[in-house]
Write an enzyme that holds these catalytic residues in place. Structure first.
Site, PDB file in Angstrom:
ATOM      1  N   GLY A  14      -6.599   2.395  -6.302  1.00  0.00           N
ATOM      2  CA  GLY A  14      -6.788   1.173  -7.068  1.00  0.00           C
ATOM      3  C   GLY A  14      -8.256   0.811  -7.191  1.00  0.00           C
ATOM      4  N   ASP A  60       4.396   6.036  -0.754  1.00  0.00           N
ATOM      5  CA  ASP A  60       4.680   4.609  -0.812  1.00  0.00           C
ATOM      6  C   ASP A  60       4.677   4.050   0.612  1.00  0.00           C
ATOM      7  OD1 ASP A  60       5.716   2.063  -1.080  1.00  0.00           O
ATOM      8  OD2 ASP A  60       7.457   2.655  -2.267  1.00  0.00           O
ATOM      9  N   SER A  79      -1.198  -3.060  -2.995  1.00  0.00           N
ATOM     10  CA  SER A  79      -0.436  -4.173  -3.560  1.00  0.00           C
ATOM     11  C   SER A  79      -0.790  -4.316  -5.030  1.00  0.00           C
ATOM     12  CB  SER A  79      -0.752  -5.503  -2.867  1.00  0.00           C
ATOM     13  OG  SER A  79      -0.059  -6.569  -3.503  1.00  0.00           O
ATOM     14  N   LYS A  95       7.877  -5.859  -1.363  1.00  0.00           N
ATOM     15  CA  LYS A  95       8.069  -4.802  -0.370  1.00  0.00           C
ATOM     16  C   LYS A  95       6.752  -4.356   0.254  1.00  0.00           C
ATOM     17  CE  LYS A  95      12.377  -2.448  -1.624  1.00  0.00           C
ATOM     18  NZ  LYS A  95      12.953  -1.162  -2.086  1.00  0.00           N
ATOM     19  N   LYS A 109      -0.374   0.092  16.008  1.00  0.00           N
ATOM     20  CA  LYS A 109       0.033  -0.057  17.410  1.00  0.00           C
ATOM     21  C   LYS A 109       0.159   1.310  18.090  1.00  0.00           C
ATOM     22  CE  LYS A 109       3.736  -2.154  20.224  1.00  0.00           C
ATOM     23  NZ  LYS A 109       4.451  -0.955  20.689  1.00  0.00           N
ATOM     24  N   ALA A 118      -5.799  -6.803   3.294  1.00  0.00           N
ATOM     25  CA  ALA A 118      -6.389  -7.469   2.138  1.00  0.00           C
ATOM     26  C   ALA A 118      -5.500  -8.641   1.772  1.00  0.00           C
ATOM     27  CB  ALA A 118      -6.498  -6.500   0.972  1.00  0.00           C
ATOM     28  N   TYR A 149       3.876 -12.634  -5.353  1.00  0.00           N
ATOM     29  CA  TYR A 149       2.570 -12.167  -4.856  1.00  0.00           C
ATOM     30  C   TYR A 149       2.034 -13.095  -3.776  1.00  0.00           C
ATOM     31  CZ  TYR A 149      -2.322 -10.630  -4.966  1.00  0.00           C
ATOM     32  OH  TYR A 149      -3.573 -10.165  -4.624  1.00  0.00           O
ATOM     33  N   TYR A 163       1.568  -9.459  15.255  1.00  0.00           N
ATOM     34  CA  TYR A 163       1.298  -8.203  15.955  1.00  0.00           C
ATOM     35  C   TYR A 163       0.059  -8.309  16.831  1.00  0.00           C
ATOM     36  CZ  TYR A 163       4.732  -4.707  14.535  1.00  0.00           C
ATOM     37  OH  TYR A 163       5.879  -3.968  14.412  1.00  0.00           O
ATOM     38  N   THR A 179     -12.683 -10.725  -7.901  1.00  0.00           N
ATOM     39  CA  THR A 179     -13.675  -9.651  -7.786  1.00  0.00           C
ATOM     40  C   THR A 179     -13.650  -8.827  -9.062  1.00  0.00           C
ATOM     41  OG1 THR A 179     -13.310  -9.583  -5.401  1.00  0.00           O
ATOM     42  CG2 THR A 179     -14.412  -7.694  -6.379  1.00  0.00           C
TER      43      THR A 179
END
Length: 332
Positions: A14, A60, A79, A95, A109, A118, A149, A163, A179
């Site tokens: 991306g 994916d 994303s 997802k 982990k 991000a 989103y 986490y 950006t």
């Protein structure tokens, strides 16, 4: 010979992901790029394919991730990030912000790796606080058209912090504001490429609303520098805004694009999409104090570079538009 550190970058093909790949290659990392190419383009990273310290996985991240060997850093930048994308593929958007971050955190982990996500200024929604500080909780409609989103990113932040606190995973959260720069897609629906694309095609520039809503545009090189500094900031796990606080109205920005491109087209106005934020300006006090970071590229210079990039595109790329019909999401 010292072994290179390894970084996994999701969403690597991306706009932002590809620039991060360039930066980590420049810093002599071994870069593992991952992208399912649903919105990314191989053209953005094909110049890196011949390098022995670069590899690409067409995968994916919402599915199980396996990376053999040691891993030092994970940058979860996968994303859809534009209205056209996440209105067309809302389930995939949710997802990648839920299953995707869960998989990345599990990998971090297992590998004892540092993970950065991000996040976005969209977690602030249509803000009631201006400029937006990291302490502001936001004003988001979870079931509105932008909710897929906004809430994916908010969940991503919550999962990342869980986490960190429960499993002691070393994490970073960067909240990215608007950006721009080379490798943006002309057809992704964001205001800057939309304006430049319309100017290059000889179309009128479309402003949604009355043009008084504001945005603050940060050049991609400045953003990547801020991200890199945050990644290397030890013992700080709270969100940090990275963006350029130089705020401008969309109406004035359209006039800047007309001046830059020399187009003779006019500005036309259409109804504002539902839940479109009226103001967007980062408070970057934390970035200044913690990272010693401020944006260096002024908007005029950055726009010139970006415009030259778009002018270099082939006619096929320039004409390959994907205008999204917002009519279902307009307040009549």
């Amino acid at each position: 010979m010292k072994q290179r550190k390894k970084v996994l970058i999701t969403g690597a093909a991306g706009f932002l992901g590809s620039h991060l790949c360039d930066r980590f290659i420049k810093e002599d990392f071994h870069v593992i790029a991952m992208d399912n190419l649903i919105t990314g383009r191989l053209k953005n990273i094909e110049h890196l394919f011949p390098l022995e310290n670069f590899e690409f996985y067409n995968h994916d991240v919402s599915k199980f991730i396996h990376i053999p060997g040691e891993l030092d850093y994970i940058m979860h930048f996968a994303s859809p990030a534009s209205p056209i994308d996440y209105l067309k593929i809302p389930i995939q958007t949710l997802k990648v912000g839920s299953l995707g971050i869960h998989n990345c955190l599990g990998l971090a982990k297992a590998k004892n790796a540092t993970l950065m996500i991000a996040s976005t200024s969209e977690v602030y929604g249509d803000p009631e606080v201006h400029p937006q500080t990291e302490e502001y909780w936001g004003n988001v409609n979870p079931i509105g058209p932008r909710g897929v989103y906004d809430e994916a990113k908010r969940f991503q932040e919550a999962m990342t912090m869980a986490y960190h606190t429960f499993h002691d995973v070393d994490t970073r959260i960067v909240r990215i504001f608007n950006t721009y720069g080379p490798r943006m897609r002309l057809n992704d629906g964001r205001v800057l490429p939309a304006f430049i694309g319309q100017a290059l095609r000889g179309e009128d520039l479309t402003v949604f609303g009355d043009g008084s809503q504001t945005r603050s545009f940060c050049y991609v090189d400045d953003l990547v520098e801020g991200i890199y500094r945050l990644l290397n900031k030890k013992d700080y796990h709270q969100p940090v805004n990275i963006g350029n606080p130089d705020e401008i109205s969309i109406g004035d920005f359209a006039e800047e694009i007309i001046k830059l491109t020399g187009t003779t087209q006019k500005v036309i106005y259409k109804d504002l999409p539902v839940n479109d934020p009226k103001q967007r300006q980062p408070d970057i006090t934390k970035a200044i104090d913690l990272l010693g970071w401020t944006p260096k590229v002024d908007r005029a210079s950055g726009l010139k570079i970006t415009y030259d990039y778009f002018k270099s595109l082939s006619k096929d790329e320039l004409e390959k538009t994907d205008h999204y019909n917002f009519d279902n999401f307009i307040i009549k």
